[in-house]
Every structure is written in C-alpha cells, then in structure tokens.
Design an enzyme around this catalytic site. Sequence first.
Site, mmCIF file in Angstrom:
data_model
loop_
_atom_site.group_PDB
_atom_site.id
_atom_site.type_symbol
_atom_site.label_atom_id
_atom_site.label_comp_id
_atom_site.label_asym_id
_atom_site.label_seq_id
_atom_site.Cartn_x
_atom_site.Cartn_y
_atom_site.Cartn_z
ATOM 1 C CG ASP A 52 -0.430 -0.128 2.507
ATOM 2 O OD1 ASP A 52 0.924 -0.361 2.629
ATOM 3 O OD2 ASP A 52 -1.171 -0.133 3.565
ATOM 4 C CB SER A 53 4.500 1.600 -0.146
ATOM 5 O OG SER A 53 4.879 0.565 -0.751
ATOM 6 C CG ASP A 91 0.428 -3.928 2.374
ATOM 7 O OD1 ASP A 91 0.608 -5.029 3.049
ATOM 8 O OD2 ASP A 91 1.296 -3.047 1.771
ATOM 9 C CE LYS A 121 3.246 -5.930 3.687
ATOM 10 N NZ LYS A 121 2.757 -4.816 4.557
ATOM 11 C CD GLU A 123 0.539 -1.466 8.033
ATOM 12 O OE1 GLU A 123 -0.128 -0.802 8.790
ATOM 13 O OE2 GLU A 123 0.949 -1.312 6.719
ATOM 14 C CD GLU A 190 7.824 -0.197 7.461
ATOM 15 O OE1 GLU A 190 6.898 -0.948 7.514
ATOM 16 O OE2 GLU A 190 7.933 0.777 7.111
HETATM 17 O O1 KIV Z 1 3.470 -1.099 1.661
HETATM 18 C C1 KIV Z 1 4.827 -1.428 1.769
HETATM 19 O O2 KIV Z 1 5.690 -1.044 0.795
HETATM 20 C C2 KIV Z 1 5.271 -2.465 2.894
HETATM 21 C C3 KIV Z 1 6.546 -2.502 3.016
HETATM 22 C C4 KIV Z 1 7.292 -1.099 3.588
HETATM 23 C C5 KIV Z 1 7.020 -3.945 3.656
HETATM 24 O O3 KIV Z 1 4.490 -2.828 3.663
#
Ligand code: KIV
Length: 272
Positions: A52-53, A91, A121, A123, A190
């Site tokens: 989600d980055s 994510d 994924k 969190e 992280e």
């Molecule tokens: O969204 C992302 O890029 C991440 C990484 C920083 C692990 O969750």
Amino acid sequence: MSVHQSGIKRITTHQLQAMKERGEKISMLTAYDFSMAKLLDGAGIDVLLVGDSASNVMAGYETTLPITLDHMIYHASSVIRAVKRAFVVVDIPFGSYQGNSSEALRSAIRIMKESGAHAVKMEGGHEIKESVVRILSAGVPVMGHLGLTPQSIFKFGTYTVRAKDDEEADKLIEDARLLEECGCFAIVVEKIPAQLAKKVAQEVKIPIIGIGAGGYVDGQVLVMQDMLGINKEFKPRFLRRYADLDTVVTDAVSRYIEDVKANDFPNENEQY
Ligand code: KIV
C-alpha cells in the site's frame, strides 16, 4: 539466462519456509505495475509485494491511508500479468479489514479473485486475530506485518524506530507467536532494533522479512523506488541505493528535450 528461460517454477509458501530452514535469505521488493514487475521477476526476485506504499510512491499521497481496495486490485492485477516466478503478496489497504472480520474476508477474497494474487498482507497482531483466522480458513495465505505499521501512523505520530522499550518489544514477540499459531506463512517486521528482530526470527519458525530491522532475519524487503534511487528525498539509515534512476531519467529527458527543440529528433532514419 533469465529465470523465464531456465524453466524455474513459481515460488510458493512451502519454498519460502524451506529457504528459512536451510538458511537461504529471501529477497523481496515492492512492485505496482506491469513493466517494473516484469524486470524484477526476470532478475530473479523471490517475493513481490504490491504494497500500500503505492499510495505514497505511485499516487503521491503523504500516507498509506487513502489508497482503496479497488486501487490495490488494479496494481496487483498489473503485477500478476507480468510475473512468472515470484510469489506475489498484496497489502489489504486501510479501512478494508480493521475491526470487521467479515469485511476482511470479503476484501481478501476480492484481491485473490480479481487480481490473481497469491497471498495478502495485513498490519497488526492480536487486534486483527479474528480477521487473520477467517482469511486463513478460506484458504488464503496471510503475511503479517509488525513493528512500524504505516496504516497506524496517526496513532504512533512518527515514523521512528518501534519497540525500543521492553514492553513494546515483548508485545511484538507475543504478536509474532500469535500470527504463527494462527497459520501466517511469514511476517514483515519494519523499523525495529536488529537484536529484537533476531529474537523474533529465532522464536518463530516462519520466515521473518525485515525492513530497517537489521541482518539477522530470514529475508529483506525494500520499496523499489527507494532502492533504485527514484525517490531521492527519502534517506533513512536502513536504505541502500542500488541505482541512481533519478539522475539517469533526468539526464535522458533533458537530452530528449534538447533534441526536440533543436529539431534533431527525429532524424532521417527515425521516420517513415
Ligand atoms: O507497503 C509497503 O511497501 C510495505 C513494505 C514497507 C513492507 O508494507
């Protein structure tokens, strides 16, 4: 020879587990689009994370909060169309799983069905246990994410190193054990101290993938734009740059502009 020509099979969660067991480090990078995913996969990356980055590096938002489930599915399906070998994790974005396990399951199923991804994924630890369990019982592999969890940035207030005190470190280890017990196949940690990350990797049997968590874990992940030097303003201590694409692209575009202005492009051989 590229991995495509060599007949190497797709990476699976079982292979990632076997890599941890034999001490082979897992390589993971983020990807959000077809062209880059094809390059990263061809280079032999083990895991691609449609993170989600994308909210930051693709869409230009300050945090990961605004990106939607539809956006994530769009990015994930572009990546999936490019990939032959890497294991692709997506994510689940903010607001699509927290506090409601039915919604979490629906979001995970949409990602898997509509993008063709291999895993999701999420969190958090104990606070998302019910959602993790429901998704896993639907047959969807889940990767956990502990330590600095950017979807909770307004709770933390800063992006500094997490779990420096004993209380937070103990909670992180408990959460890692819980995610393993639930059946997660791996966990991202992280921005936590290297010694704590080492302890987590020793305490649990599943692979621990670090970002800003030192070298004692089972694998490493970086945001592709950061490691390729596209995003030069971002300079955390943990980042190693493997290219300077900012300069490469700026030089190429400047030369193109000069050629166009000078009527030097296209030339005789570049036209019909
Ligand atoms: O969204 C992302 O890029 C991440 C990484 C920083 C692990 O969750």
